[in-house]
Design a protein around this motif. Sequence first.
Motif, PDB file in Angstrom:
ATOM      1  N   THR A  72       0.860  -1.180   0.000  1.00 32.62           N
ATOM      2  CA  THR A  72       0.000   0.000   0.000  1.00 32.62           C
ATOM      3  C   THR A  72       0.898   1.233   0.000  1.00 32.62           C
ATOM      4  O   THR A  72       1.970   1.232   0.595  1.00 32.62           O
ATOM      5  CB  THR A  72      -0.960  -0.010   1.214  1.00 32.62           C
ATOM      6  N   ILE A  73       0.466   2.258  -0.678  1.00 23.00           N
ATOM      7  CA  ILE A  73       1.249   3.483  -0.767  1.00 23.00           C
ATOM      8  C   ILE A  73       1.057   4.306   0.508  1.00 23.00           C
ATOM      9  O   ILE A  73      -0.042   4.379   1.050  1.00 23.00           O
ATOM     10  CB  ILE A  73       0.879   4.283  -2.041  1.00 23.00           C
ATOM     11  N   THR A  74       2.133   4.888   0.998  1.00 21.25           N
ATOM     12  CA  THR A  74       2.081   5.740   2.185  1.00 21.25           C
ATOM     13  C   THR A  74       2.009   7.209   1.756  1.00 21.25           C
ATOM     14  O   THR A  74       2.106   7.529   0.571  1.00 21.25           O
ATOM     15  CB  THR A  74       3.341   5.538   3.041  1.00 21.25           C
ATOM     16  N   GLN A  75       1.889   8.088   2.736  1.00 22.04           N
ATOM     17  CA  GLN A  75       1.890   9.524   2.442  1.00 22.04           C
ATOM     18  C   GLN A  75       3.203   9.923   1.760  1.00 22.04           C
ATOM     19  O   GLN A  75       3.201  10.675   0.792  1.00 22.04           O
ATOM     20  CB  GLN A  75       1.686  10.331   3.734  1.00 22.04           C
ATOM     21  N   LYS A  76       4.312   9.392   2.255  1.00 21.85           N
ATOM     22  CA  LYS A  76       5.610   9.686   1.635  1.00 21.85           C
ATOM     23  C   LYS A  76       5.640   9.184   0.196  1.00 21.85           C
ATOM     24  O   LYS A  76       6.173   9.843  -0.693  1.00 21.85           O
ATOM     25  CB  LYS A  76       6.745   9.056   2.445  1.00 21.85           C
ATOM     26  N   GLY A  77       5.053   8.023  -0.047  1.00 20.64           N
ATOM     27  CA  GLY A  77       4.966   7.481  -1.399  1.00 20.64           C
ATOM     28  C   GLY A  77       4.107   8.354  -2.302  1.00 20.64           C
ATOM     29  O   GLY A  77       4.421   8.553  -3.476  1.00 20.64           O
ATOM     30  N   GLN A  78       3.016   8.892  -1.759  1.00 16.07           N
ATOM     31  CA  GLN A  78       2.161   9.776  -2.547  1.00 16.07           C
ATOM     32  C   GLN A  78       2.893  11.065  -2.915  1.00 16.07           C
ATOM     33  O   GLN A  78       2.729  11.586  -4.012  1.00 16.07           O
ATOM     34  CB  GLN A  78       0.867  10.074  -1.789  1.00 16.07           C
ATOM     35  N   GLU A  79       3.714  11.554  -1.999  1.00 15.12           N
ATOM     36  CA  GLU A  79       4.515  12.752  -2.292  1.00 15.12           C
ATOM     37  C   GLU A  79       5.540  12.462  -3.388  1.00 15.12           C
ATOM     38  O   GLU A  79       5.743  13.281  -4.294  1.00 15.12           O
ATOM     39  CB  GLU A  79       5.191  13.253  -1.022  1.00 15.12           C
ATOM     40  N   LEU A  80       6.194  11.287  -3.299  1.00 11.90           N
ATOM     41  CA  LEU A  80       7.161  10.906  -4.324  1.00 11.90           C
ATOM     42  C   LEU A  80       6.462  10.732  -5.672  1.00 11.90           C
ATOM     43  O   LEU A  80       6.987  11.156  -6.703  1.00 11.90           O
ATOM     44  CB  LEU A  80       7.896   9.624  -3.930  1.00 11.90           C
ATOM     45  N   LEU A  81       5.275  10.136  -5.668  1.00 14.33           N
ATOM     46  CA  LEU A  81       4.511   9.966  -6.903  1.00 14.33           C
ATOM     47  C   LEU A  81       4.176  11.316  -7.519  1.00 14.33           C
ATOM     48  O   LEU A  81       4.292  11.492  -8.736  1.00 14.33           O
ATOM     49  CB  LEU A  81       3.239   9.160  -6.647  1.00 14.33           C
ATOM     50  N   LYS A  82       3.789  12.264  -6.714  1.00 13.85           N
ATOM     51  CA  LYS A  82       3.485  13.608  -7.209  1.00 13.85           C
ATOM     52  C   LYS A  82       4.722  14.204  -7.880  1.00 13.85           C
ATOM     53  O   LYS A  82       4.629  14.769  -8.982  1.00 13.85           O
ATOM     54  CB  LYS A  82       3.012  14.502  -6.069  1.00 13.85           C
TER      55      LYS A  82
END
Length: 105
Positions: A72-82
Amino acid sequence: MIFQLTTPLLDGCVLAILDQGDAYGYSLTQRIKGEIDISESTLYPVLRRLQKEGCLAVYDQQFQGRNRRYYTITQKGQELLKDCRQSWAEYTHRVENILSGGAKE
């Protein structure tokens, strides 16, 4: 012509898929393989690294008497994705500008 899939681009692809919902390793591989030629042996080190960096979290869930490891993607992962999406948009715009003959000295 085949273009090389670099580590940051592969990270972005994995994160983009997980941004749509949690998935286990084999299903991630199949989704990516539907678009890009990649092996499971390439993907699992990426998943472990992203997990170690705090971009992914994992949990196990029973399926037909066996455990499946879900990512599952974390908040940090969502920031990296952005950041990946923004960098990709800028990069493809520049390449398209060159390929279309728009880049001038």
